[in-house]
Write a protein that holds these residues in place. Structure first.
Motif, PDB file in Angstrom:
ATOM      1  N   THR A 203       0.830  -1.207   0.000  1.00 59.91           N
ATOM      2  CA  THR A 203       0.000   0.000   0.000  1.00 59.91           C
ATOM      3  C   THR A 203       0.869   1.263   0.000  1.00 59.91           C
ATOM      4  O   THR A 203       0.550   2.239  -0.689  1.00 59.91           O
ATOM      5  N   ILE A 204       1.959   1.238   0.737  1.00 59.89           N
ATOM      6  CA  ILE A 204       2.877   2.391   0.738  1.00 59.89           C
ATOM      7  C   ILE A 204       3.476   2.580  -0.651  1.00 59.89           C
ATOM      8  O   ILE A 204       3.599   3.709  -1.143  1.00 59.89           O
ATOM      9  N   PHE A 205       3.846   1.464  -1.290  1.00 60.09           N
ATOM     10  CA  PHE A 205       4.430   1.562  -2.626  1.00 60.09           C
ATOM     11  C   PHE A 205       3.441   2.151  -3.627  1.00 60.09           C
ATOM     12  O   PHE A 205       3.790   3.004  -4.449  1.00 60.09           O
ATOM     13  N   LEU A 206       2.190   1.702  -3.568  1.00 62.73           N
ATOM     14  CA  LEU A 206       1.160   2.270  -4.452  1.00 62.73           C
ATOM     15  C   LEU A 206       0.957   3.755  -4.162  1.00 62.73           C
ATOM     16  O   LEU A 206       0.710   4.553  -5.074  1.00 62.73           O
ATOM     17  N   ALA A 207       1.080   4.134  -2.893  1.00 60.77           N
ATOM     18  CA  ALA A 207       0.968   5.550  -2.527  1.00 60.77           C
ATOM     19  C   ALA A 207       2.114   6.353  -3.142  1.00 60.77           C
ATOM     20  O   ALA A 207       1.908   7.474  -3.625  1.00 60.77           O
ATOM     21  N   ILE A 208       3.318   5.772  -3.138  1.00 55.72           N
ATOM     22  CA  ILE A 208       4.468   6.447  -3.755  1.00 55.72           C
ATOM     23  C   ILE A 208       4.231   6.656  -5.248  1.00 55.72           C
ATOM     24  O   ILE A 208       4.478   7.742  -5.794  1.00 55.72           O
ATOM     25  N   LEU A 209       3.718   5.619  -5.923  1.00 56.00           N
ATOM     26  CA  LEU A 209       3.431   5.732  -7.353  1.00 56.00           C
ATOM     27  C   LEU A 209       2.441   6.864  -7.630  1.00 56.00           C
ATOM     28  O   LEU A 209       2.595   7.629  -8.584  1.00 56.00           O
ATOM     29  N   GLU A 210       1.416   6.947  -6.805  1.00 51.72           N
ATOM     30  CA  GLU A 210       0.404   7.991  -7.005  1.00 51.72           C
ATOM     31  C   GLU A 210       0.994   9.377  -6.758  1.00 51.72           C
ATOM     32  O   GLU A 210       0.699  10.330  -7.490  1.00 51.72           O
ATOM     33  N   LEU A 211       1.837   9.513  -5.740  1.00 50.52           N
ATOM     34  CA  LEU A 211       2.470  10.813  -5.454  1.00 50.52           C
ATOM     35  C   LEU A 211       3.432  11.216  -6.563  1.00 50.52           C
ATOM     36  O   LEU A 211       3.533  12.407  -6.903  1.00 50.52           O
ATOM     37  N   VAL A 212       4.121  10.240  -7.142  1.00 49.56           N
ATOM     38  CA  VAL A 212       5.011  10.527  -8.269  1.00 49.56           C
ATOM     39  C   VAL A 212       4.188  10.967  -9.473  1.00 49.56           C
ATOM     40  O   VAL A 212       4.536  11.918 -10.179  1.00 49.56           O
ATOM     41  N   LYS A 213       3.073  10.264  -9.690  1.00 48.23           N
ATOM     42  CA  LYS A 213       2.195  10.602 -10.809  1.00 48.23           C
ATOM     43  C   LYS A 213       1.663  12.026 -10.676  1.00 48.23           C
ATOM     44  O   LYS A 213       1.541  12.751 -11.670  1.00 48.23           O
TER      45      LYS A 213
END
Length: 235
Positions: A203-213
């Motif tokens: 879930t943290i990794f998916l959050a990182i992807l969204e913040l990068v996006k």
């Protein structure tokens, strides 16, 4: 949130991407390392419950056979079968590289010819996460795969049972932002030091992807396969 990965044309396309990171002749790459990265990437996708095509799993079984043979003690000289398996794989990657280069050249010629004719305007929508510093989503996944493999080994050694939590991407986005000071960098490995479960990591990794996006977080990697650092942008 729907995360769309870079679409590879097949397992050879993924292997070529991994091999090209070493910037050496295909026949000089550390094949065991490439195989481990391929298998770690597939394991991460499966852990995240993302669909993995059957052809990737067939290639994975072949790679595991090659890896097991290469790691056996060299009591006797390599058998012809072992050498043939490795050379056949490298030859397939090299041949795929040539065909891909030809395909890209033909596509470029097509694009140039298309400029000579008027075409109706089309809207192109991409859901891929675009990273800065000439890095792709796969680079981020590969870095995460290494961290997850290490943490999974630690989770397996622990005897404490932790109740499953329902982690939300929105909450983890706030967590990541709180962990990153504006203008300062922090490695992704440090961010996962205190996680307590595989579900929380994902879930943290998916959050990182969204913040990068959303361009809230910037991703940097000094060298191929090195640690990834995160930097929060000023708003």
């Amino acid at each position: 949130m729907d995360i769309k990965l870079k679409d590879f044309e097949g397992p050879l396309d993924l292997l070529l991407h991994l091999v090209s990171k070493y910037e050496v002749d295909i026949y000089d790459v550390p094949l065991v390392e490439v195989i481990e990265q391929y298998l770690a990437y597939l394991a991460t996708l499966q852990a995240m419950k993302l669909e993995v095509a059957g052809e990737y799993m067939v290639m994975a079984s072949q790679l595991m056979l090659i890896k097991s043979r290469k790691l056996l003690p060299k009591i006797v000289e390599e058998s012809p079968l072992e050498e043939d398996l490795e050379m056949e794989l490298l030859s397939q990657i090299e041949e795929y590289k040539r065909f891909k280069a030809i395909s890209q050249e033909l596509d470029q010629q097509h694009q140039e010819r298309a400029k000579l004719f008027s075409k109706a305007k089309t809207e192109i929508v991409s859901e891929d996460v675009t990273l800065k510093e000439d890095k792709t989503t796969l680079d981020l996944y590969l870095a995460f795969s290494k961290i997850m493999a290490q943490k999974q080994a630690a989770f397996n050694q622990e005897h404490t049972t932790i109740a499953a939590d329902d982690y939300r991407i929105e909450d983890m986005m706030i967590f990541v932002e709180d962990q990153l000071e504006v203008g300062k960098s922090k490695s992704m490995r440090q961010l996962f030091q205190e996680v307590e479960s595989k579900e929380q990591m994902i879930t943290i990794f998916l959050a990182i992807l969204e913040l990068v996006k959303r361009q809230v977080v910037r991703v940097q990697q000094e060298a191929n396969f090195s640690d990834v650092t995160l930097r929060r942008e000023a708003t």
